[in-house]
Design an enzyme around this catalytic site. Structure first.
Site, PDB file in Angstrom:
ATOM      1  N   LYS A 115       0.846  -1.187   0.000  1.00  0.00           N
ATOM      2  CA  LYS A 115       0.000   0.000   0.000  1.00  0.00           C
ATOM      3  C   LYS A 115       0.884   1.241   0.000  1.00  0.00           C
ATOM      4  CE  LYS A 115      -3.972   2.141   0.480  1.00  0.00           C
ATOM      5  NZ  LYS A 115      -5.015   1.996  -0.558  1.00  0.00           N
TER       6      LYS A 115
ATOM      7  N   ARG B 140      24.126  -0.174   9.236  1.00  0.00           N
ATOM      8  CA  ARG B 140      25.397   0.556   9.328  1.00  0.00           C
ATOM      9  C   ARG B 140      25.197   1.755  10.248  1.00  0.00           C
ATOM     10  NH1 ARG B 140      22.581   2.649   4.857  1.00  0.00           N
ATOM     11  NH2 ARG B 140      22.241   4.880   5.141  1.00  0.00           N
TER      12      ARG B 140
HETATM   13  C1  MV4 Z   1       7.032   4.295   0.651  1.00  0.00           C
HETATM   14  C2  MV4 Z   1       6.346   5.503   0.500  1.00  0.00           C
HETATM   15  C3  MV4 Z   1       4.968   5.480   0.643  1.00  0.00           C
HETATM   16  N1  MV4 Z   1       4.325   4.310   0.895  1.00  0.00           N
HETATM   17  N2  MV4 Z   1       6.369   3.161   0.919  1.00  0.00           N
HETATM   18  C4  MV4 Z   1      11.349   5.980  -0.520  1.00  0.00           C
HETATM   19  C5  MV4 Z   1      12.713   5.372  -0.298  1.00  0.00           C
HETATM   20  C6  MV4 Z   1      12.519   4.094   0.403  1.00  0.00           C
HETATM   21  N3  MV4 Z   1      13.291   4.101   1.601  1.00  0.00           N
HETATM   22  C7  MV4 Z   1      11.083   3.975   0.679  1.00  0.00           C
HETATM   23  N4  MV4 Z   1      10.437   5.150   0.159  1.00  0.00           N
HETATM   24  C8  MV4 Z   1       9.090   5.340   0.268  1.00  0.00           C
HETATM   25  N5  MV4 Z   1       8.366   4.225   0.541  1.00  0.00           N
HETATM   26  C9  MV4 Z   1       5.044   3.187   1.021  1.00  0.00           C
HETATM   27  N6  MV4 Z   1       4.387   2.039   1.263  1.00  0.00           N
HETATM   28  C10 MV4 Z   1       7.074   6.674   0.233  1.00  0.00           C
HETATM   29  C11 MV4 Z   1       8.457   6.591   0.113  1.00  0.00           C
HETATM   30  C12 MV4 Z   1       9.146   7.847  -0.111  1.00  0.00           C
HETATM   31  C13 MV4 Z   1       9.988   8.391   0.853  1.00  0.00           C
HETATM   32  C14 MV4 Z   1      10.255   7.741   2.060  1.00  0.00           C
HETATM   33  C15 MV4 Z   1      11.086   8.285   3.002  1.00  0.00           C
HETATM   34  C16 MV4 Z   1      11.689   9.516   2.753  1.00  0.00           C
HETATM   35  C17 MV4 Z   1      11.442  10.165   1.584  1.00  0.00           C
HETATM   36  C18 MV4 Z   1      10.605   9.629   0.624  1.00  0.00           C
HETATM   37  C19 MV4 Z   1      10.363  10.321  -0.566  1.00  0.00           C
HETATM   38  C20 MV4 Z   1       9.535   9.782  -1.500  1.00  0.00           C
HETATM   39  C21 MV4 Z   1       8.934   8.536  -1.288  1.00  0.00           C
END
Ligand code: MV4
Length: 449
Positions: free
Chosen positions: A201, A292
């Site tokens: 989701k 890390r």
């Molecule tokens: C997501 C999300 C929304 N919903 N997962 C971006 C990098 C990776 N670490 C996971 N990420 C995301 N996963 C779900 N289910 C939105 C992001 C995301 C994001 C997450 C953390 C910090 C910045 C971000 C920027 C865009 C999208």
């Protein structure tokens, strides 16, 4: 305890580890590429060894050269820092085969938590909240469509390997899901040599909340509370702070205990970060685990008084954790500003070159983690982060005021840096209010052209 530690990294984190070794009475061996041959921090190590030409593939990422450097200098352990080989389970295994202690988790724990599908399985077993989605890698398009029907759109397709946002696709309908599945799989195969993808989701509006954890080789694991890292651009964090603003004590306890439980169950030793997304109601869902020490570890050090790098070295040497969970208390607030050699007003283009004036800030609550001094040449070859300004104060409001004060004092000339952007952010009403979401900075930059 180790007699001699080789540091398989460069820049500010290499210097941070050299300092931790000195504090512990351990000798340090720095390695450097030809691009870093005149780097001033090298003199703070007990020894330094050239490991090859500027390209990282021939130096900081080159396993045989790093192992050789450790063998000729008689180092009994290698600290990987962050980036480069830090999350390479094969490297951790080579270290083990060569009887050199890898300062970090076992290759098994790194593999189990570094692969996101496997990590999510461990999280479900540990009753750590995860996003609803596929339980295994998606092999068939039909399976993805079936799962998406069940959980509802939008969904996100993610690569099981790697991280930092590569191999990710958001889909608002079935057609986009079909396309996203193919693209994410291709991108993951090309980038990580592993095309496994899964879906879950998609959460539109969220904050990035991550928990610092540390485990030892005796089955102990504790958390050092959380950080908010929502202020980011293209998955590069600009500001991190601890504790996360606007998290209720009950939710804080839940998210932090979840993180500690996950690494305890994984029999993890060393420092790690468990990343979560938090929605507006403070529901949290696991994103991934970074196996890390992270760039932003200092904000946690400032509010807990725990030296994370030193503690990581001690547990790698087999010592039990010198703290119990109840010893860890939050003292005040800390903010870190990442200072990158980039022109943030022109699309964050890199700005390498010689620094003619470097005047770092000081005074109460100010910590600078940097390898830069006046006369330092920023090489064009590596990451653009050249300094971290970390500020500690009794509460968030005073911390922002103090960070503003430090940023006013901070002078780097003539290269471009992100100092000016940080000055603006410390006066931004939404940031000052606390609880900005992960899209805040990109929205702000777009608005201001
Ligand atoms: C997501 C999300 C929304 N919903 N997962 C971006 C990098 C990776 N670490 C996971 N990420 C995301 N996963 C779900 N289910 C939105 C992001 C995301 C994001 C997450 C953390 C910090 C910045 C971000 C920027 C865009 C999208």
């Amino acid at each position: 305890m180790f007699s001699r530690v080789l540091i398989a990294n460069r820049g500010e984190i290499a210097l941070r580890i050299i300092r931790a070794c000195r504090d512990l009475g351990i000798e340090s061996v720095a390695v450097y590429s030809e691009a870093d041959a005149d780097a001033p921090y090298l003199k703070h190590a007990d020894r330094s060894v050239c490991i090859g030409p500027a390209p990282a593939s021939e130096s900081y990422l080159n396993i045989p050269r790093i192992i050789s450097a450790a063998e000729v200098t008689n180092a009994d352990a290698i600290h990987p820092g962050y980036g480069f080989l830090a999350e390479n389970a094969h490297f951790a295994e080579v270290c083990r085969d060569c009887r050199i202690e890898f300062i970090g988790p076992s290759p098994e724990a790194m593999g189990a938590l570094g692969d996101k599908i496997s990590c999510k399985k461990l999280a479900r077993q540990a009753k750590v909240p995860t996003f609803p989605g596929s339980e295994d890698a998606i092999e068939e398009e039909a399976k993805a469509i079936e799962v998406a029907k069940k959980i509802g759109y939008p969904v996100i397709v993610k690569a099981s390997a790697g991280g930092g946002g590569r191999g990710m696709r958001v889909a608002h309908n079935e057609a986009a899901l079909r396309a996203g599945l193919k693209q994410a799989r291709q991108e993951a195969q090309a980038a990580f040599g592993n095309g496994a993808v899964y879906i879950e989701k998609f959460l539109e509006k969220a904050r990035h909340v991550e928990v610092q954890v540390i485990g030892d080789k005796h089955g102990n694991a504790i958390h050092l509370y959380e950080r908010d890292c929502s202020t980011q651009r293209r998955h590069q964090k600009l500001i991190e702070e601890a504790p996360a603003p606007g998290v209720d004590p009950k939710k804080r306890d839940e998210v932090c205990k979840s993180a500690a439980r996950l690494i305890k169950n994984a029999e993890y030793s060393g420092a790690a970060t468990v990343e979560f997304l938090m929605d507006e109601k403070q529901n949290f869902y696991l994103l991934e685990v970074n196996t890390r020490v992270q760039v932003e570890h200092p904000v946690t050090e400032m509010i807990t008084g725990v030296d994370i790098v030193k503690t990581g070295i001690r547990v790698a040497a087999g010592e039990p954790l010198p703290y119990r969970q109840r010893d860890i208390k939050i003292d005040g607030h800390a903010i870190e500003c990442r200072i990158n050699a980039e022109n943030w007003e022109k699309g964050f283009t890199p700005s390498a070159g010689r620094i003619e004036r470097f005047e770092p800030p000081g005074g109460p609550g100010v910590r600078m983690d940097t390898h830069v001094i006046t006369g330092y040449r920023v090489p064009p070859t590596y990451d653009s982060m050249i300094a971290k300004l970390i500020v500690h104060a009794p509460d968030r409001k005073q911390c922002i005021a103090r960070t503003s004060r430090a940023l006013r004092e901070f002078l780097i000339e003539p290269i471009h840096t992100t100092i000016g952007l940080h000055r603006e952010l410390m006066q931004n009403p939404a940031f000052m209010e606390g609880g900005v979401d992960i899209h805040f900075l990109e929205r702000l930059l777009k608005k201001n052209g």
